[in-house]
Design a protein around this motif. Structure first.
Motif, PDB file in Angstrom:
ATOM      1  N   VAL A  15       2.452   5.817  -4.841  1.00 60.85           N
ATOM      2  CA  VAL A  15       1.681   7.070  -4.886  1.00 60.85           C
ATOM      3  C   VAL A  15       2.024   7.827  -3.606  1.00 60.85           C
ATOM      4  CG1 VAL A  15      -0.180   6.127  -6.291  1.00 60.85           C
ATOM      5  CG2 VAL A  15      -0.340   5.980  -3.813  1.00 60.85           C
ATOM      6  N   THR A  16       1.892   9.097  -3.620  1.00 65.77           N
ATOM      7  CA  THR A  16       2.266   9.902  -2.459  1.00 65.77           C
ATOM      8  C   THR A  16       1.083  10.090  -1.520  1.00 65.77           C
ATOM      9  OG1 THR A  16       1.658  11.998  -3.488  1.00 65.77           O
ATOM     10  CG2 THR A  16       3.892  11.158  -3.914  1.00 65.77           C
ATOM     11  N   PRO A  17       1.343  10.377  -0.241  1.00 67.83           N
ATOM     12  CA  PRO A  17       0.249  10.685   0.679  1.00 67.83           C
ATOM     13  C   PRO A  17      -0.605  11.859   0.195  1.00 67.83           C
ATOM     14  CG  PRO A  17       2.247  10.246   1.902  1.00 67.83           C
ATOM     15  CD  PRO A  17       2.639  10.290   0.456  1.00 67.83           C
ATOM     16  N   GLU A  18       0.030  12.804  -0.497  1.00 68.64           N
ATOM     17  CA  GLU A  18      -0.727  13.952  -1.017  1.00 68.64           C
ATOM     18  C   GLU A  18      -1.722  13.498  -2.088  1.00 68.64           C
ATOM     19  OE1 GLU A  18       2.717  15.148   1.080  1.00 68.64           O
ATOM     20  OE2 GLU A  18       2.585  13.838  -0.686  1.00 68.64           O
ATOM     21  N   GLN A  19      -1.302  12.546  -2.929  1.00 65.65           N
ATOM     22  CA  GLN A  19      -2.213  12.025  -3.948  1.00 65.65           C
ATOM     23  C   GLN A  19      -3.367  11.258  -3.304  1.00 65.65           C
ATOM     24  OE1 GLN A  19       0.928   9.953  -6.124  1.00 65.65           O
ATOM     25  NE2 GLN A  19       0.474  11.181  -7.943  1.00 65.65           N
ATOM     26  N   VAL A  20      -3.062  10.521  -2.251  1.00 66.87           N
ATOM     27  CA  VAL A  20      -4.122   9.799  -1.539  1.00 66.87           C
ATOM     28  C   VAL A  20      -5.109  10.789  -0.937  1.00 66.87           C
ATOM     29  CG1 VAL A  20      -4.622   8.248   0.389  1.00 66.87           C
ATOM     30  CG2 VAL A  20      -2.632   7.818  -1.068  1.00 66.87           C
ATOM     31  N   ALA A  21      -4.575  11.865  -0.331  1.00 69.92           N
ATOM     32  CA  ALA A  21      -5.443  12.864   0.308  1.00 69.92           C
ATOM     33  C   ALA A  21      -6.309  13.601  -0.695  1.00 69.92           C
ATOM     34  CB  ALA A  21      -4.588  13.854   1.093  1.00 69.92           C
ATOM     35  N   ALA A  22      -5.825  13.737  -1.936  1.00 65.37           N
ATOM     36  CA  ALA A  22      -6.594  14.436  -2.959  1.00 65.37           C
ATOM     37  C   ALA A  22      -7.532  13.517  -3.729  1.00 65.37           C
ATOM     38  CB  ALA A  22      -5.625  15.112  -3.944  1.00 65.37           C
ATOM     39  N   ALA A  61     -10.179  10.253   0.454  1.00 63.44           N
ATOM     40  CA  ALA A  61     -10.227  11.251   1.527  1.00 63.44           C
ATOM     41  C   ALA A  61     -11.533  11.190   2.303  1.00 63.44           C
ATOM     42  CB  ALA A  61     -10.014  12.646   0.944  1.00 63.44           C
ATOM     43  N   ARG A  62     -12.568  10.668   1.702  1.00 68.73           N
ATOM     44  CA  ARG A  62     -13.854  10.608   2.408  1.00 68.73           C
ATOM     45  C   ARG A  62     -13.842   9.606   3.562  1.00 68.73           C
ATOM     46  NH1 ARG A  62     -18.314   7.399   0.062  1.00 68.73           N
ATOM     47  NH2 ARG A  62     -17.475   5.559  -0.989  1.00 68.73           N
ATOM     48  N   TYR A  63     -12.759   8.818   3.676  1.00 69.97           N
ATOM     49  CA  TYR A  63     -12.659   7.851   4.762  1.00 69.97           C
ATOM     50  C   TYR A  63     -11.873   8.388   5.954  1.00 69.97           C
ATOM     51  CZ  TYR A  63     -14.035   4.828   0.896  1.00 69.97           C
ATOM     52  OH  TYR A  63     -14.681   4.288  -0.181  1.00 69.97           O
ATOM     53  N   ARG A  64     -11.541   9.671   5.944  1.00 70.57           N
ATOM     54  CA  ARG A  64     -10.772  10.243   7.063  1.00 70.57           C
ATOM     55  C   ARG A  64     -11.459  10.001   8.404  1.00 70.57           C
ATOM     56  NH1 ARG A  64      -6.570  13.897   6.695  1.00 70.57           N
ATOM     57  NH2 ARG A  64      -5.914  14.507   4.585  1.00 70.57           N
ATOM     58  N   THR A  65     -12.778  10.057   8.422  1.00 71.04           N
ATOM     59  CA  THR A  65     -13.497   9.887   9.687  1.00 71.04           C
ATOM     60  C   THR A  65     -13.543   8.428  10.138  1.00 71.04           C
ATOM     61  OG1 THR A  65     -15.607   9.705   8.501  1.00 71.04           O
ATOM     62  CG2 THR A  65     -14.943  11.909   9.256  1.00 71.04           C
ATOM     63  N   LEU A  66     -13.208   7.501   9.240  1.00 69.22           N
ATOM     64  CA  LEU A  66     -13.250   6.083   9.582  1.00 69.22           C
ATOM     65  C   LEU A  66     -11.891   5.542  10.005  1.00 69.22           C
ATOM     66  CD1 LEU A  66     -15.468   4.641   6.683  1.00 69.22           C
ATOM     67  CD2 LEU A  66     -16.194   5.510   8.901  1.00 69.22           C
ATOM     68  N   ILE A 120      -0.802   3.013   1.670  1.00 69.28           N
ATOM     69  CA  ILE A 120      -1.312   2.932   0.300  1.00 69.28           C
ATOM     70  C   ILE A 120      -0.186   3.173  -0.703  1.00 69.28           C
ATOM     71  CG2 ILE A 120      -2.821   4.061  -1.391  1.00 69.28           C
ATOM     72  CD1 ILE A 120      -4.352   2.313   0.521  1.00 69.28           C
ATOM     73  N   GLY A 121       0.800   3.978  -0.328  1.00 66.76           N
ATOM     74  CA  GLY A 121       1.893   4.302  -1.225  1.00 66.76           C
ATOM     75  C   GLY A 121       3.038   3.318  -1.225  1.00 66.76           C
ATOM     76  N   ARG A 122       2.964   2.255  -0.404  1.00 65.79           N
ATOM     77  CA  ARG A 122       4.053   1.274  -0.373  1.00 65.79           C
ATOM     78  C   ARG A 122       3.684   0.050  -1.203  1.00 65.79           C
ATOM     79  NH1 ARG A 122       4.099   2.320   5.282  1.00 65.79           N
ATOM     80  NH2 ARG A 122       3.076   0.320   5.661  1.00 65.79           N
ATOM     81  N   PRO A 123       4.675  -0.555  -1.868  1.00 66.58           N
ATOM     82  CA  PRO A 123       4.396  -1.816  -2.570  1.00 66.58           C
ATOM     83  C   PRO A 123       3.974  -2.895  -1.583  1.00 66.58           C
ATOM     84  CG  PRO A 123       6.577  -0.941  -3.142  1.00 66.58           C
ATOM     85  CD  PRO A 123       6.076  -0.142  -1.986  1.00 66.58           C
ATOM     86  N   LEU A 124       3.248  -3.866  -2.086  1.00 65.03           N
ATOM     87  CA  LEU A 124       2.748  -4.946  -1.241  1.00 65.03           C
ATOM     88  C   LEU A 124       3.586  -6.200  -1.470  1.00 65.03           C
ATOM     89  CD1 LEU A 124       0.484  -5.744   0.755  1.00 65.03           C
ATOM     90  CD2 LEU A 124      -0.847  -6.505  -1.224  1.00 65.03           C
ATOM     91  N   ALA A 125       4.153  -6.736  -0.397  1.00 66.11           N
ATOM     92  CA  ALA A 125       4.937  -7.960  -0.512  1.00 66.11           C
ATOM     93  C   ALA A 125       4.028  -9.131  -0.873  1.00 66.11           C
ATOM     94  CB  ALA A 125       5.659  -8.243   0.805  1.00 66.11           C
ATOM     95  N   PRO A 126       4.474 -10.033  -1.767  1.00 62.05           N
ATOM     96  CA  PRO A 126       3.645 -11.185  -2.138  1.00 62.05           C
ATOM     97  C   PRO A 126       3.536 -12.186  -0.993  1.00 62.05           C
ATOM     98  CG  PRO A 126       5.790 -11.357  -3.174  1.00 62.05           C
ATOM     99  CD  PRO A 126       5.745 -10.008  -2.514  1.00 62.05           C
ATOM    100  N   CYS A 127       2.486 -12.964  -1.023  1.00 62.02           N
ATOM    101  CA  CYS A 127       2.239 -13.968   0.003  1.00 62.02           C
ATOM    102  C   CYS A 127       1.806 -15.257  -0.685  1.00 62.02           C
ATOM    103  CB  CYS A 127       1.164 -13.476   0.970  1.00 62.02           C
ATOM    104  SG  CYS A 127       0.872 -14.567   2.393  1.00 62.02           S
ATOM    105  N   PRO A 169      -1.572   0.427  -8.228  1.00 54.65           N
ATOM    106  CA  PRO A 169      -1.621   1.872  -7.940  1.00 54.65           C
ATOM    107  C   PRO A 169      -2.216   2.685  -9.075  1.00 54.65           C
ATOM    108  CG  PRO A 169       0.643   1.139  -8.332  1.00 54.65           C
ATOM    109  CD  PRO A 169      -0.189  -0.094  -8.196  1.00 54.65           C
ATOM    110  N   SER A 170      -2.211   2.144 -10.297  1.00 50.50           N
ATOM    111  CA  SER A 170      -2.804   2.868 -11.425  1.00 50.50           C
ATOM    112  C   SER A 170      -4.305   3.055 -11.255  1.00 50.50           C
ATOM    113  CB  SER A 170      -2.526   2.128 -12.732  1.00 50.50           C
ATOM    114  OG  SER A 170      -3.094   0.823 -12.693  1.00 50.50           O
TER     115      SER A 170
END
Length: 494
Positions: A23-30, A34-39, A50-57, A217-218
């Motif tokens: 997902v793109t940073p723009e999608q995250v911001a929209a 976005a309500r967590y910007r202050t945190l 958030i937009g990068r795949p997560l490596a398995p562990c 991401p869906s």
């Protein structure tokens, strides 16, 4: 304020996920995130993570293999497994790896679990001899970690509200060889008082799962800020019940995989307010992790300053998912309850069947003294730690590991049973090569080598690869080996 710095041992490099955005940073911001910007201390880094795949562990099963030995097996397979600072049993794998489709996963040498999900067991201050409750246990990764921290002995009760999830939970415990767990299926918010009290309780509460976006991401377009408000009452009910069932001086670990303060600090704050003087928040830290303190102000509401003792894991700090944890300790001076009577178990014919296994596989007459065998169903025998004492209520779904099917002719060990005791057999054991291993996991019929055929009588056999047990097979008189690897596990096949 609790904040640790990330340490990188010499020569250790954390592999980074690929830069391709899910997902793109723009999608995250929209999005509602976005309500967590202050945190968030660095919004741009958070949105990019958030937009990068997560490596398995994965983590190594301590009863079967060391993490160094597991890393060597993976390296031979061409997998660049990297140590994870702060998690001594864990390895981070290349992004494209499907852990569950590898032979070492089938053999219960490792379990796949996101890094942040491995943290609760580390913070519970676990030790053998404790009585422990995992109130929302499925799919069982945390349960297994707790079980091994207890030495695979004593009493751990793993509960979930959904029967379907209990099946997955039990499958993971069987594959890993866990024998000190009783599984139950009930609403954790209504957990019965007759079960007694516990030294440690894990409440890994159902939540809005925002912290799992890198794996799913869906979920982003379906996020709803109101879901945190809807989930809050249930989360409070679960934590409230844990406080009731916690023994004086005991500890509760409350965790979620979401960022929402409504599901995290506000839940903890309300439970603290309901029990003035009964609970304290234990300061927590995780060496090797960047862990931000809990929120003490949200949407104009001032929260108790002690909530800074909670821990928040943000995805951009360690290239992980998101997670929240709080450790609550109950006043040791409050009233204790007597230990409840354990459930009755039928072990009337267990000795005869165990003697039969001794005779066939050459295990030795005192082999089973570390366990307690009993019949819980008509299918056969379960095996549990000798000091495991399941409560009488709620009624157990299963106690220990189903290890020997006696309602078939000839009787046969379950795959979980074979994985548990198979490494100790002195007769009817066959070591496979890599090609035979893969054919076995695909449930195929294959030919033994002349040496294998000459060394092994016909009948049921325990098969292994490089000393690591895979399960049960049959060496037929016709000279072929038939795989009895369970079809429900066949997704592990190479």
């Amino acid at each position: 304020m609790t904040q640790t710095t990330e340490s990188h041992p010499q020569g250790v490099r954390l592999p980074r996920a690929k830069a391709t955005a899910l997902v793109t940073p723009e999608q995250v911001a929209a999005s509602p995130l976005a309500r967590y910007r202050t945190l968030v201390d660095d919004w741009d880094a958070f949105a990019a993570a958030i937009g990068r795949p997560l490596a398995p562990c994965i983590w190594a099963n301590p009863t079967r293999i060391s993490v160094a030995e597991l890393a060597e097996l993976l390296a031979e397979q061409g997998l660049d497994a990297q140590p994870v600072p702060g998690l001594p049993a864990a390895l981070r794998l290349p992004e494209e790896t499907k852990a569950g489709r590898n032979w070492w996963y089938c053999a219960g040498l490792a379990h796949a679990q996101e890094e942040v999900s491995q943290l609760p067991a580390m913070l519970m201050d676990l030790a053998p001899g404790q009585r422990v409750l995992d109130l929302c246990a499925a799919p069982g990764g945390k349960t297994a970690q707790i079980a091994f921290a207890l030495g695979n002995r004593g009493t751990l009760v793993a509960n979930d509200i959904a029967h379907a999830r209990i099946k997955a939970l039990q499958g993971n415990l069987d594959r890993l060889g866990v024998v000190n767990v009783t599984t139950t299926c009930c609403d954790g918010a209504n957990w019965p008082s007759a079960s007694g009290q516990f030294d440690r309780i894990l409440v890994d509460a159902p939540c809005s799962s925002e912290g799992t976006l890198r794996r799913t991401p869906s979920l982003l377009p379906r996020l709803d800020p109101d879901s945190a408000l809807r989930l809050g009452p249930r989360q409070r009910a679960l934590l409230r019940k844990a406080v009731q069932r916690c023994r004086p001086g005991g500890r509760i670990l409350y965790s979620t995989c979401t960022f929402a303060p409504e599901e995290n600090e506000l839940v903890v704050a309300d439970i603290l307010a309901e029990h003035p003087g009964l609970l304290r928040l234990v300061p927590a830290s995780i060496p090797g992790f960047i862990a931000m303190p809990g929120v003490t102000r949200w949407n104009g509401r001032e929260l108790p300053s002690e909530l800074a003792h909670c821990l928040r894991i943000w995805p951009h700090h360690r290239d992980t998912g998101g997670f929240f944890m709080a450790i609550l300790e109950k006043d040791p001076g409050c009233a204790d309850e007597p230990t409840p009577e354990p459930a009755g178990l039928d072990d009337t014919d267990a000795a005869e069947w165990l003697a039969g296994l001794d005779d066939k596989y050459g295990l030795g007459g005192d082999y089973w003294t570390r366990y307690r065998a009993n019949r819980q169903t008509r299918r056969g025998l379960h095996l549990m730690a000798v000091d495991h004492a399941p409560p009488a209520v709620p009624v157990a779904e299963s106690s220990g590991l189903f290890f020997h099917r006696t309602n078939v002719r000839p009787p046969k060990p379950s795959t979980g049973g074979a994985l548990l005791f198979g490494r100790d057999v002195t007769r009817f054991g066959v070591s496979l090569d890599a090609e035979q291993r893969d054919r076995y996991l695909r449930r195929e019929i294959f030919d033994p080598t002349p040496e294998q055929r000459a060394a092994t009588p016909t009948g049921q056999i325990i098969v292994d690869y490089r000393g690591h047990v895979l399960g049960v097979g049959v060496l037929h008189r016709s000279g072929v080996i038939e795989s009895l690897f369970p079809s429900r596990w066949s997704g592990c096949a190479a």
